[in-house]
Every structure is written in C-alpha cells, then in structure tokens.
Design a protein around this motif. Structure first.
Motif, PDB file in Angstrom:
ATOM      1  N   MET B  32       0.842  -1.196   0.000  1.00 41.27           N
ATOM      2  CA  MET B  32       0.000   0.000   0.000  1.00 41.27           C
ATOM      3  C   MET B  32       0.878   1.247   0.000  1.00 41.27           C
ATOM      4  O   MET B  32       1.971   1.259   0.530  1.00 41.27           O
ATOM      5  CB  MET B  32      -0.885   0.033   1.244  1.00 41.27           C
ATOM      6  CG  MET B  32      -1.540  -1.292   1.545  1.00 41.27           C
ATOM      7  SD  MET B  32      -2.939  -1.588   0.482  1.00 41.27           S
ATOM      8  CE  MET B  32      -4.072  -0.441   1.197  1.00 41.27           C
ATOM      9  N   PRO B  90      -4.369 -14.160  19.503  1.00 43.42           N
ATOM     10  CA  PRO B  90      -3.122 -14.852  19.870  1.00 43.42           C
ATOM     11  C   PRO B  90      -1.935 -14.514  18.961  1.00 43.42           C
ATOM     12  O   PRO B  90      -0.793 -14.585  19.403  1.00 43.42           O
ATOM     13  CB  PRO B  90      -3.469 -16.333  19.721  1.00 43.42           C
ATOM     14  CG  PRO B  90      -4.930 -16.392  19.461  1.00 43.42           C
ATOM     15  CD  PRO B  90      -5.386 -15.073  18.979  1.00 43.42           C
ATOM     16  N   ASP B  91      -2.194 -14.146  17.707  1.00 45.27           N
ATOM     17  CA  ASP B  91      -1.045 -13.986  16.804  1.00 45.27           C
ATOM     18  C   ASP B  91      -0.403 -12.610  16.903  1.00 45.27           C
ATOM     19  O   ASP B  91       0.776 -12.456  16.610  1.00 45.27           O
ATOM     20  CB  ASP B  91      -1.439 -14.301  15.359  1.00 45.27           C
ATOM     21  CG  ASP B  91      -2.539 -13.390  14.847  1.00 45.27           C
ATOM     22  OD1 ASP B  91      -3.060 -12.599  15.658  1.00 45.27           O
ATOM     23  OD2 ASP B  91      -2.872 -13.478  13.663  1.00 45.27           O
ATOM     24  N   ILE B  93      -0.492 -10.071  15.133  1.00 45.79           N
ATOM     25  CA  ILE B  93       0.026  -9.477  13.893  1.00 45.79           C
ATOM     26  C   ILE B  93      -0.392  -8.014  13.807  1.00 45.79           C
ATOM     27  O   ILE B  93       0.374  -7.154  13.388  1.00 45.79           O
ATOM     28  CB  ILE B  93      -0.469 -10.294  12.675  1.00 45.79           C
ATOM     29  CG1 ILE B  93       0.313 -11.605  12.608  1.00 45.79           C
ATOM     30  CG2 ILE B  93      -0.288  -9.505  11.371  1.00 45.79           C
ATOM     31  CD1 ILE B  93       0.015 -12.460  11.413  1.00 45.79           C
ATOM     32  N   GLN B  97       2.028  -4.667  13.441  1.00 46.46           N
ATOM     33  CA  GLN B  97       1.984  -3.852  12.223  1.00 46.46           C
ATOM     34  C   GLN B  97       2.401  -2.424  12.537  1.00 46.46           C
ATOM     35  O   GLN B  97       2.201  -1.919  13.629  1.00 46.46           O
ATOM     36  CB  GLN B  97       0.580  -3.866  11.604  1.00 46.46           C
ATOM     37  CG  GLN B  97       0.368  -5.063  10.683  1.00 46.46           C
ATOM     38  CD  GLN B  97      -1.052  -5.113  10.143  1.00 46.46           C
ATOM     39  OE1 GLN B  97      -1.620  -4.097   9.787  1.00 46.46           O
ATOM     40  NE2 GLN B  97      -1.623  -6.304  10.096  1.00 46.46           N
ATOM     41  N   THR B 106      -3.972   0.798   6.439  1.00 45.31           N
ATOM     42  CA  THR B 106      -4.849   0.025   7.319  1.00 45.31           C
ATOM     43  C   THR B 106      -4.050  -0.813   8.305  1.00 45.31           C
ATOM     44  O   THR B 106      -2.909  -1.184   8.049  1.00 45.31           O
ATOM     45  CB  THR B 106      -5.734  -0.951   6.513  1.00 45.31           C
ATOM     46  OG1 THR B 106      -4.911  -1.695   5.648  1.00 45.31           O
ATOM     47  CG2 THR B 106      -6.790  -0.226   5.732  1.00 45.31           C
ATOM     48  N   ILE B 107      -4.691  -1.100   9.431  1.00 38.75           N
ATOM     49  CA  ILE B 107      -4.219  -2.146  10.342  1.00 38.75           C
ATOM     50  C   ILE B 107      -5.364  -3.144  10.444  1.00 38.75           C
ATOM     51  O   ILE B 107      -6.503  -2.756  10.683  1.00 38.75           O
ATOM     52  CB  ILE B 107      -3.873  -1.587  11.738  1.00 38.75           C
ATOM     53  CG1 ILE B 107      -2.688  -0.616  11.649  1.00 38.75           C
ATOM     54  CG2 ILE B 107      -3.559  -2.713  12.703  1.00 38.75           C
ATOM     55  CD1 ILE B 107      -2.308  -0.025  12.999  1.00 38.75           C
ATOM     56  N   VAL B 108      -5.066  -4.418  10.231  1.00 35.96           N
ATOM     57  CA  VAL B 108      -6.121  -5.421  10.241  1.00 35.96           C
ATOM     58  C   VAL B 108      -5.853  -6.421  11.342  1.00 35.96           C
ATOM     59  O   VAL B 108      -4.717  -6.860  11.521  1.00 35.96           O
ATOM     60  CB  VAL B 108      -6.181  -6.164   8.888  1.00 35.96           C
ATOM     61  CG1 VAL B 108      -7.258  -7.221   8.922  1.00 35.96           C
ATOM     62  CG2 VAL B 108      -6.432  -5.192   7.766  1.00 35.96           C
ATOM     63  N   CYS B 109      -6.901  -6.764  12.095  1.00 34.27           N
ATOM     64  CA  CYS B 109      -6.812  -7.894  13.019  1.00 34.27           C
ATOM     65  C   CYS B 109      -7.782  -8.942  12.500  1.00 34.27           C
ATOM     66  O   CYS B 109      -8.986  -8.821  12.680  1.00 34.27           O
ATOM     67  CB  CYS B 109      -7.160  -7.474  14.431  1.00 34.27           C
ATOM     68  SG  CYS B 109      -7.031  -8.836  15.578  1.00 34.27           S
ATOM     69  N   LEU B 110      -7.264  -9.930  11.826  1.00 37.74           N
ATOM     70  CA  LEU B 110      -8.130 -10.911  11.171  1.00 37.74           C
ATOM     71  C   LEU B 110      -8.934 -11.751  12.173  1.00 37.74           C
ATOM     72  O   LEU B 110     -10.127 -11.930  11.988  1.00 37.74           O
ATOM     73  CB  LEU B 110      -7.272 -11.797  10.269  1.00 37.74           C
ATOM     74  CG  LEU B 110      -7.928 -12.366   9.026  1.00 37.74           C
ATOM     75  CD1 LEU B 110      -8.752 -11.321   8.305  1.00 37.74           C
ATOM     76  CD2 LEU B 110      -6.868 -12.902   8.094  1.00 37.74           C
ATOM     77  N   PRO B 111      -8.311 -12.241  13.250  1.00 38.58           N
ATOM     78  CA  PRO B 111      -9.092 -13.065  14.185  1.00 38.58           C
ATOM     79  C   PRO B 111     -10.287 -12.307  14.780  1.00 38.58           C
ATOM     80  O   PRO B 111     -11.349 -12.890  14.973  1.00 38.58           O
ATOM     81  CB  PRO B 111      -8.079 -13.431  15.273  1.00 38.58           C
ATOM     82  CG  PRO B 111      -6.772 -13.316  14.615  1.00 38.58           C
ATOM     83  CD  PRO B 111      -6.899 -12.198  13.629  1.00 38.58           C
ATOM     84  N   LYS B 113     -11.673  -9.658  13.348  1.00 37.50           N
ATOM     85  CA  LYS B 113     -12.372  -8.998  12.237  1.00 37.50           C
ATOM     86  C   LYS B 113     -12.425  -7.489  12.418  1.00 37.50           C
ATOM     87  O   LYS B 113     -13.431  -6.836  12.160  1.00 37.50           O
ATOM     88  CB  LYS B 113     -13.780  -9.565  12.067  1.00 37.50           C
ATOM     89  CG  LYS B 113     -13.749 -11.018  11.618  1.00 37.50           C
ATOM     90  CD  LYS B 113     -15.122 -11.508  11.278  1.00 37.50           C
ATOM     91  CE  LYS B 113     -15.053 -12.936  10.750  1.00 37.50           C
ATOM     92  NZ  LYS B 113     -16.358 -13.588  10.778  1.00 37.50           N
ATOM     93  N   VAL B 115     -10.851  -3.751  11.451  1.00 34.78           N
ATOM     94  CA  VAL B 115     -10.041  -3.059  10.457  1.00 34.78           C
ATOM     95  C   VAL B 115      -9.986  -1.580  10.831  1.00 34.78           C
ATOM     96  O   VAL B 115     -11.017  -0.960  11.062  1.00 34.78           O
ATOM     97  CB  VAL B 115     -10.634  -3.202   9.031  1.00 34.78           C
ATOM     98  CG1 VAL B 115      -9.776  -2.434   8.039  1.00 34.78           C
ATOM     99  CG2 VAL B 115     -10.728  -4.653   8.624  1.00 34.78           C
TER     100      VAL B 115
END
Lengths: 166, 131
Positions: B32, B90-91, B93, B97, B106-111, B113, B115
C-alpha cells in the motif's frame, strides 16, 4: 467396473471427509483462516495421481460441500471453496505440465489454497491489507505441501497395483 | 522422487517471502502507499464489515474496541499516527503492524475482524504550513 468406480469414489470421499474432520478437531494455534495442515489434500493428491483430473476435481467439490455443511457455516465454506477449487485446478494444471514431481505439485496446491483464501478474505472483509499475511501463509503452504507430497508419493507407490486394476 | 524443479520452486517461494519481508523491514509499507503519500485526517474502525466508529486524528486518545466473548483491540492516536498497542488475538500481527498515518493505510486484526483505516486524506500540507 462401474460398481468398482462407485465404491472407489465413496471410499475417497469418506477418507477426505474424515481427514477434514480430524483436522478441525486439532486446530493449529494460529487463528488465521488460511492456515491448515491440509491433510484432506492428501486424498485429492492420491485421486489426482491414481485416477485422474476429473475424479480429483469432483472429489474436492463434494468434500468441500459436505464438510462445509457438517462442520462449518456459509462463510467458512466460502473460504474453503475459494482455496480448494483454486488449489485443485492449479494442481491439475501443473501435473499436466510435468514440471514438478508430486512434491512440487503438492506445494503448488498448498500455497494456492492459502492464496485463494486470502483473496476471499479480501473480498469479504473489503480490505486489501490482509495481504500482509501472505508471506507467513506462503511459508506454511510450502512446508505442509512438501510433507503432503512426500507422504502422497509413498502411499501412491504402495497403492499402485490396486490402482492399475481400476 | 523429488525432482530438481521442486527445489527450484521452493527456492523461488522463499525468495519472494524474503523480498516482501525485507521491504517491510526497511519500512516500505508493502504494497500500500508505495507511490502516493497523502495524509489522512480520520480513522475509520470497522468490525466484522460493519462501520463501528470514526475518530479524528488530531485528538490524541487511547481507544478500546470491546466485543463479546472477551475479544478486544486497543489502539492509540498520537501526533496523528494510529498504532495498535494491545489485542486479545493470539497472533498479535495487528500489534506488530506499523503505525498508520497516510490515507488508505490500514491495520487489520483478522481473528477479531477489526479493520482500522485512515480516510479523508488531503494533499500533504505540511510543507506549505512550514513555509
């Protein structure tokens, strides 16, 4: 011969189904939707090399739909469809191209499974920065793909004389 | 059983991964905003695809997004930069970031959900103000 075909399909579908279930029982402690050991991919590999492209493709679709309705929901099914179909199609393609042995084809399957799921996550969450997960998923896809490829090769060697009669 | 081409394939994949990682190591925010750097003025918080809240970047604050079953993400806004400082995932990520500041970062936390996205960017005015 027809009966044997039906029986073999049934056997492979149930094997893939059970392996997917076992896999869902032992989640890897990394909660990224793309990361899975992909043991069910082993059965797709055996079908691809033992029987043929059509069988492998039909097998993965049936497996994804069955597992999706039994253990998951519509959204997890979207992820598995994206990953499963992409990896199955690419494995068929790369098997035909004959660049790689079973291990290479399996690695292609492993990483494309993860890439498919990332693309689906980008569509669903509408954010492109999930692509930050890509390097980690490439690594895990390569490792699991290598393992599945080696195991698949061993199994296929032992099953060969049964598969020839098919 | 394993062919030479297989090792070449593994090598290529590792090279791609190393390239991406070294780009982010040198603070190049891949992929990005590689070319355009427009400063944003607001941060939009999205939870599970639904818009949750929009905050101004010029007010320093620490904000926590709480969800049911104990999920949380805590981020701070400081000097116009947004940085995730803690999360229940737990991860972690999202915590690792980089802080975000420019438009569309953006900063995303997938677990969880979650953004965080910088929006409402204008043309960089820092230089004209400094003059």
């Amino acid at each position: 011969m027809k009966t044997k075909k039906i029986a073999t399909y049934g056997l492979l579908v149930s094997l893939a189904f059970i392996l997917s279930y076992l896999e869902s029982l032992f989640p890897i402690p990394i909660p990224i939707p793309g990361i899975k050991i992909g043991v069910a991919n082993l059965v797709v590999m055996i079908a691809l090399y033992g029987f043929g492209s059509t069988q492998a493709f039909v097998l993965s679709i049936i497996r994804i739909i069955l597992v999706g309705f039994t253990f998951g929901n519509l959204s997890t099914m979207m992820y598995s469809l994206a990953g499963g179909l992409l990896s199955c199609l690419l494995m068929i393609l790369f098997k035909k191209l004959k660049f790689f042995s079973m291990v290479g084809v399996s690695i292609i399957g492993g990483i494309s499974h993860n890439i498919g799921q990332i693309l689906m996550a980008i569509l669903i969450l509408e954010s492109a920065s999930i692509i930050n997960y890509l390097p980690a998923l490439l690594i895990t896809g390569t490792i699991t793909g290598t393992l599945i490829g080696i195991i698949g090769g061993l199994i296929e060697k032992r099953l060969k004389k049964f598969l020839v009669n098919y | 059983m394993i062919k030479k081409n297989d090792f070449i394939l593994i090598g290529i994949i590792l090279a791609i991964v190393l390239l991406i990682w070294s780009l982010s190591f040198f603070k190049i925010n891949w992929p990005m905003n590689f070319f355009m750097k427009t400063e944003g003025s607001k941060v939009r918080i999205t939870v599970d695809g639904q818009e949750y809240k929009i905050l101004d970047l010029d007010k320093d604050t620490t904000f926590s997004i709480e969800q049911e079953n104990g999920k949380f993400n805590t981020f701070e806004i400081r000097d116009g930069y947004v940085d995730m400082i803690d999360a229940s995932c737990p991860d972690k990520i999202c915590v690792h970031q980089k802080e975000i500041h420019y438009d569309h970062e953006t900063i995303v936390c997938l677990p969880n959900k979650v953004v965080l996205e910088i929006i409402d960017g204008q043309v960089n005015e820092v230089d004209s103000v400094a003059n």
